[in-house]
Design a protein around this motif. Structure first.
Motif, PDB file in Angstrom:
ATOM      1  N   ILE A   1      40.280  43.573  45.306  1.00 17.09           N
ATOM      2  CA  ILE A   1      39.322  42.538  45.711  1.00 17.09           C
ATOM      3  C   ILE A   1      37.926  42.971  45.376  1.00 17.09           C
ATOM      4  CG2 ILE A   1      38.425  41.400  47.766  1.00 17.09           C
ATOM      5  CD1 ILE A   1      41.197  40.740  46.965  1.00 17.09           C
ATOM      6  N   PHE A   2      37.514  44.419  45.326  1.00 16.02           N
ATOM      7  CA  PHE A   2      36.223  44.804  45.055  1.00 16.02           C
ATOM      8  C   PHE A   2      35.981  44.344  43.510  1.00 16.02           C
ATOM      9  CE2 PHE A   2      34.401  48.259  47.723  1.00 16.02           C
ATOM     10  CZ  PHE A   2      35.198  47.784  49.001  1.00 16.02           C
ATOM     11  N   ARG A   3      36.995  44.648  42.658  1.00 14.44           N
ATOM     12  CA  ARG A   3      37.010  44.242  41.175  1.00 14.44           C
ATOM     13  C   ARG A   3      36.990  42.910  41.002  1.00 14.44           C
ATOM     14  NH1 ARG A   3      41.649  47.842  41.066  1.00 14.44           N
ATOM     15  NH2 ARG A   3      40.913  50.144  40.562  1.00 14.44           N
ATOM     16  N   SER A   4      37.549  41.981  41.691  1.00 16.95           N
ATOM     17  CA  SER A   4      37.502  40.448  41.421  1.00 16.95           C
ATOM     18  C   SER A   4      36.328  39.805  41.894  1.00 16.95           C
ATOM     19  CB  SER A   4      38.934  39.850  41.805  1.00 16.95           C
ATOM     20  OG  SER A   4      38.778  39.949  43.265  1.00 16.95           O
ATOM     21  N   GLY A   5      35.995  40.374  43.115  1.00 11.36           N
ATOM     22  CA  GLY A   5      34.916  39.654  44.032  1.00 11.36           C
ATOM     23  C   GLY A   5      35.464  38.354  44.649  1.00 11.36           C
ATOM     24  N   LYS A   6      36.714  38.034  44.710  1.00  8.81           N
ATOM     25  CA  LYS A   6      37.253  36.871  45.248  1.00  8.81           C
ATOM     26  C   LYS A   6      37.854  37.481  46.571  1.00  8.81           C
ATOM     27  CE  LYS A   6      38.222  34.816  40.959  1.00  8.81           C
ATOM     28  NZ  LYS A   6      39.376  34.048  39.877  1.00  8.81           N
TER      29      LYS A   6
END
Length: 297
Positions: A144-149
């Motif tokens: 989630i950190f990597r995607s921001g979604k």
């Protein structure tokens, strides 16, 4: 302790570390005058971005967040750790608060987080760039950190937005300890509010008086849109396992991502005790009641 209803944000398994703390006199807030200024400035403020003054809570533990979103600065002569980063809009004032407290933002070595919602990690990308610090994520939150979604399984996914993505520099598992100079922060898994919900424990000292701290992540069952916990028994089981684990913890001094959940304003101002033995269990009792209400037909 005066606890307001849980308003926002909180399994596989929680690592319930119980560091024994010798019986000591009740700890006192480090700067009640600054705590009172916080109370006065934040009175009637309800948004995530309302600016608040920095407050030294105890020893090397500083509050540098907004009126309604906690950001902590744990200081040391060999670099600091920032706990959470508030919203993207609030991030510049967090930097200003660090400076006002007397510290250089460039001395922040690590940034750790509670859970992957915009009000707690929305400013993460900004803070990483502004400080040069490395970002830590729990394994369950790293994607989630990597995607921001927002996770599609999140009970709030239908009505909250994401955040600027950020690549974690270190991915940790529950039970592991982050070492930054003399600072030691142990990661705990407390899922429910999000899958990656993370709490932290450490010890801070005021002179020879050393105390265990727990930054207890949000454990509130908040369903938005058409999401219903009654249709998601796996999420309910996640919450209940977290509740049971926290009930068994020795939390020490409890701080929370939304200061109102643990009466932080009153504690920082010295109008309520900084520590009470049942603090964690009081918060869990309220969270259980909220989940039970959400499950009603």
């Amino acid at each position: 302790m005066t606890i307001r209803p849980l308003l926002f944000c909180s399994i596989a398994q929680i690592i319930a570390l119980t560091i024994a703390v010798p019986a000591l006199a009740a700890p006192e807030a480090a700067d009640p005058a600054a705590g009172q200024r916080f109370t006065e400035q934040c009175k009637g403020k309800e948004t995530f971005d309302d600016p608040a003054p920095p407050v030294r809570i105890y020893g090397n533990v500083w509050y540098v967040g907004t009126c309604n979103v906690t950001v902590l600065l744990l200081t040391s002569p060999k670099g600091h750790v920032l706990v959470d980063s508030a919203t993207a809009e609030a991030a510049p004032q967090i930097i200003a608060n660090i400076r006002t407290a007397g510290f250089d933002p460039k001395d922040v070595r690590w940034i750790v987080s509670s859970h992957e919602h915009f009000d707690h990690v929305g400013g993460l990308a900004f803070m990483k760039k502004a400080t040069g610090a490395k970002v830590v994520a729990r394994d369950e939150a790293a994607a989630i950190f990597r995607s921001g979604k927002v996770s599609p399984a999140d009970p709030q996914v239908q009505e909250i937005h994401g955040f600027d993505p950020v690549k974690p520099d270190r991915v940790m598992k529950a039970g592991q300890t982050l070492r930054a100079g003399p600072l030691r922060l142990t990661m705990l898994a407390t899922p429910g509010h999000t899958e990656g919900s993370t709490s932290w424990t450490w010890q801070s000292c005021a002179g020879d008086d050393c105390r265990k701290f727990t930054y207890l992540d949000s454990i509130s069952a908040l369903q938005l849109g058409t999401y219903r916990f009654s249709a998601n028994p796996e999420r309910v089981a996640m919450f209940r396992q977290t509740f049971n684990a926290i009930d068994k913890m020795d939390c020490g001094i409890v701080l929370t991502p939304h200061p109102g959940v643990s009466a932080m304003a009153q504690r920082m101002a010295g109008t309520e005790p900084l520590y009470e033995e049942e603090d964690c269990r009081v918060i869990v009792k309220s969270a259980r009641a909220r989940l039970d209400t959400a499950l009603l037909p």
